[in-house]
Design a protein around this motif. Sequence first.
Motif, PDB file in Angstrom:
ATOM      1  N   ARG A  88      30.083  30.758  48.678  1.00 46.54           N
ATOM      2  CA  ARG A  88      28.698  30.545  48.228  1.00 46.54           C
ATOM      3  C   ARG A  88      28.700  29.996  46.795  1.00 46.54           C
ATOM      4  NH1 ARG A  88      25.057  32.623  51.702  1.00 46.54           N
ATOM      5  NH2 ARG A  88      25.765  34.243  53.116  1.00 46.54           N
ATOM      6  N   PRO A  89      27.627  29.306  46.410  1.00 45.65           N
ATOM      7  CA  PRO A  89      27.511  28.815  45.035  1.00 45.65           C
ATOM      8  C   PRO A  89      27.607  29.979  44.046  1.00 45.65           C
ATOM      9  CG  PRO A  89      25.789  27.867  46.416  1.00 45.65           C
ATOM     10  CD  PRO A  89      26.469  28.916  47.231  1.00 45.65           C
ATOM     11  N   GLY A  90      28.199  29.716  42.901  1.00 50.83           N
ATOM     12  CA  GLY A  90      28.316  30.724  41.851  1.00 50.83           C
ATOM     13  C   GLY A  90      29.522  31.624  42.031  1.00 50.83           C
ATOM     14  N   PHE A  91      30.474  31.230  42.888  1.00 53.85           N
ATOM     15  CA  PHE A  91      31.652  32.061  43.130  1.00 53.85           C
ATOM     16  C   PHE A  91      32.517  32.180  41.875  1.00 53.85           C
ATOM     17  CE2 PHE A  91      32.912  27.738  43.975  1.00 53.85           C
ATOM     18  CZ  PHE A  91      34.148  27.630  43.365  1.00 53.85           C
ATOM     19  N   ASP A  92      33.355  33.203  41.868  1.00 53.23           N
ATOM     20  CA  ASP A  92      34.307  33.412  40.785  1.00 53.23           C
ATOM     21  C   ASP A  92      35.609  32.689  41.173  1.00 53.23           C
ATOM     22  OD1 ASP A  92      35.587  34.612  38.478  1.00 53.23           O
ATOM     23  OD2 ASP A  92      36.602  35.932  39.918  1.00 53.23           O
ATOM     24  N   PRO A  93      36.044  31.695  40.401  1.00 59.04           N
ATOM     25  CA  PRO A  93      37.238  30.925  40.767  1.00 59.04           C
ATOM     26  C   PRO A  93      38.492  31.786  40.929  1.00 59.04           C
ATOM     27  CG  PRO A  93      36.027  29.788  39.039  1.00 59.04           C
ATOM     28  CD  PRO A  93      35.393  31.137  39.208  1.00 59.04           C
ATOM     29  N   ALA A  94      38.662  32.783  40.089  1.00 58.51           N
ATOM     30  CA  ALA A  94      39.861  33.629  40.195  1.00 58.51           C
ATOM     31  C   ALA A  94      39.853  34.412  41.507  1.00 58.51           C
ATOM     32  CB  ALA A  94      39.935  34.578  39.005  1.00 58.51           C
ATOM     33  N   THR A  95      38.693  34.924  41.889  1.00 59.89           N
ATOM     34  CA  THR A  95      38.588  35.665  43.147  1.00 59.89           C
ATOM     35  C   THR A  95      38.842  34.735  44.324  1.00 59.89           C
ATOM     36  OG1 THR A  95      36.991  37.176  42.142  1.00 59.89           O
ATOM     37  CG2 THR A  95      37.056  37.110  44.554  1.00 59.89           C
ATOM     38  N   LEU A  96      38.283  33.537  44.280  1.00 65.50           N
ATOM     39  CA  LEU A  96      38.494  32.582  45.366  1.00 65.50           C
ATOM     40  C   LEU A  96      39.977  32.260  45.509  1.00 65.50           C
ATOM     41  CD1 LEU A  96      37.508  30.654  47.557  1.00 65.50           C
ATOM     42  CD2 LEU A  96      37.143  28.945  45.762  1.00 65.50           C
ATOM     43  N   GLU A  97      40.653  32.104  44.412  1.00 64.98           N
ATOM     44  CA  GLU A  97      42.082  31.808  44.454  1.00 64.98           C
ATOM     45  C   GLU A  97      42.847  32.924  45.186  1.00 64.98           C
ATOM     46  OE1 GLU A  97      45.704  30.525  41.418  1.00 64.98           O
ATOM     47  OE2 GLU A  97      43.731  31.011  40.605  1.00 64.98           O
ATOM     48  N   ARG A  98      42.520  34.176  44.882  1.00 63.88           N
ATOM     49  CA  ARG A  98      43.183  35.312  45.552  1.00 63.88           C
ATOM     50  C   ARG A  98      42.845  35.342  47.051  1.00 63.88           C
ATOM     51  NH1 ARG A  98      41.576  37.983  40.723  1.00 63.88           N
ATOM     52  NH2 ARG A  98      39.869  39.005  41.805  1.00 63.88           N
ATOM     53  N   VAL A  99      41.577  35.112  47.380  1.00 66.10           N
ATOM     54  CA  VAL A  99      41.154  35.116  48.780  1.00 66.10           C
ATOM     55  C   VAL A  99      41.872  34.022  49.556  1.00 66.10           C
ATOM     56  CG1 VAL A  99      39.193  34.697  50.324  1.00 66.10           C
ATOM     57  CG2 VAL A  99      38.927  36.198  48.342  1.00 66.10           C
ATOM     58  N   LEU A 100      41.972  32.819  48.980  1.00 68.46           N
ATOM     59  CA  LEU A 100      42.647  31.716  49.667  1.00 68.46           C
ATOM     60  C   LEU A 100      44.124  32.026  49.876  1.00 68.46           C
ATOM     61  CD1 LEU A 100      40.984  28.589  48.032  1.00 68.46           C
ATOM     62  CD2 LEU A 100      40.685  29.430  50.372  1.00 68.46           C
TER      63      LEU A 100
END
Length: 109
Positions: A88-100
């Motif tokens: 979703r818009p406004g995501f936290d890049p560090a969290t997205l990196e871990r999720v990916l």
Amino acid sequence: MATRAEWTERVERWERSGLSAEKFARREGYRPKQLYWWRWKLRADGPSQPSPTETPRFLPVHVVADLSPVVTEPIEIALPNGRVVRVRPGFDPATLERVLALAAEEASC
């Protein structure tokens, strides 16, 4: 023999003088044909570095607000293992990196 820089300066002075090539060349002590040739040569070779006597010109810059469209829809990232991550818009890049990183693993989540 005059250098390219000297001819650049001569052609610039001739153009600023408003005189014909004949009058300017006669006053300076060289042939009009040389002025014409050097003007052609300098233009054909493209812009050169400004001469030391030339003051650089700056143009005004106006900063405006970022007008890029606002993304309201989530984006989807399809991974090679078949998993899909929706962000979703406004995501936290560090969290997205871990999720990916986790989603890309071959083991079951």
